[in-house]
Scaffold this active site. Structure first.
Site, mmCIF file in Angstrom:
data_model
loop_
_atom_site.group_PDB
_atom_site.id
_atom_site.type_symbol
_atom_site.label_atom_id
_atom_site.label_comp_id
_atom_site.label_asym_id
_atom_site.label_seq_id
_atom_site.Cartn_x
_atom_site.Cartn_y
_atom_site.Cartn_z
ATOM 1 N N ASP A 11 36.013 40.934 49.942
ATOM 2 C CA ASP A 11 37.169 40.532 49.156
ATOM 3 C C ASP A 11 37.026 41.217 47.799
ATOM 4 O O ASP A 11 35.926 41.662 47.430
ATOM 5 C CB ASP A 11 37.167 39.009 48.997
ATOM 6 C CG ASP A 11 38.307 38.511 48.128
ATOM 7 O OD1 ASP A 11 39.424 39.042 48.229
ATOM 8 O OD2 ASP A 11 38.067 37.587 47.326
ATOM 9 N N ASP A 13 38.942 40.145 44.388
ATOM 10 C CA ASP A 13 38.937 39.199 43.266
ATOM 11 C C ASP A 13 37.902 38.106 43.466
ATOM 12 O O ASP A 13 37.936 37.383 44.466
ATOM 13 C CB ASP A 13 40.324 38.579 43.110
ATOM 14 C CG ASP A 13 41.376 39.604 42.737
ATOM 15 O OD1 ASP A 13 41.437 39.980 41.570
ATOM 16 O OD2 ASP A 13 42.118 40.047 43.639
#
Length: 222
Positions: A11, A13
């Site tokens: 991922d 963020d």
């Protein structure tokens, strides 16, 4: 088939770039400006880990009206401005490099817009670790997290079966998406992580320096 035996999907963020606290600050201001009594804890539970297009639907539901284009444009500009303060997650660059040294492939799969992923990686010095062909956005699929679509797109595009992928996530939506995709998840627990968010993860770390050894154990590589 790819030469590497496993793909590690990061991922963006909250895992690679320390953007969630900036996003939460902006979402909180956005909601309060719309007349909704909203706290940063509310923003974490409501918006973190999800695609902007899905959060926009939630925004409409919470405010009771479709956002005024000028108002939304101003707040989108505030999101962009806040990224000037962006820093990498401590140890993220070293962790990605170490995972690659194990002989595994890496990519990014995020709820952020594709252009925003590139900007965030460049601003934090991580751009060289993930070429454009290894960046995947929720805007490329029909459903954002917690649906598995963006992870499945990443796996297919990189040439891996879902059961040969490991996901690194910091949000409940992301972990749920990895489970739905049939991919084991390493949950990254930061000071932004509410209790229970990572319960479905296969393993949980609180320090990115621990990621390579955890991934090595999960994949049997190294």
């Amino acid at each position: 088939m790819p030469e590497a035996p496993w793909l590690v999907i990061f991922d963006c963020d909250g895992v690679l770039v320390d953007s969630e606290r900036l996003n939460v600050r902006t979402w909180t201001g956005m909601m309060r400006d719309a007349g909704v009594d909203f706290t940063e804890a509310d923003a974490v539970e409501t918006f973190v880990g999800k695609a902007y297009k899905d959060n926009r639907v939630t925004l409409t539901e919470l405010t009771g009206a479709v956002p005024d284009p000028e108002w939304e444009r101003a707040w989108r500009a505030e999101f962009a401005r806040s990224q000037e303060e962006l820093e990498p997650v401590p140890g993220a660059a070293e962790a990605v490099a170490a995972v690659r040294e194990l002989g595994l492939q890496v990519c990014v799969a995020s709820g952020s817009l594709r252009a925003a992923i590139g900007t965030k990686l460049a601003r934090t010095g991580l751009e060289g670790l993930f070429p454009e062909s290894a960046r995947f956005s929720a805007e490329q699929v029909e459903r954002g997290k917690p649906a598995p679509d963006v992870f499945l797109l990443a796996a297919e595009s990189m040439g891996f079966a879902p059961d040969r992928c490991v996901v690194v996530e910091d949000s409940r939506a992301g972990v749920e998406a990895s489970v739905a995709a049939g991919m084991p998840a390493v949950g990254y627990h930061s000071d932004m992580t509410p209790a229970g968010w990572l319960d479905e993860a296969t393993a949980v770390i609180a320090d990115m320096t621990d990621l390579p050894s955890v991934v090595s154990r999960m994949t049997g590589v190294g």
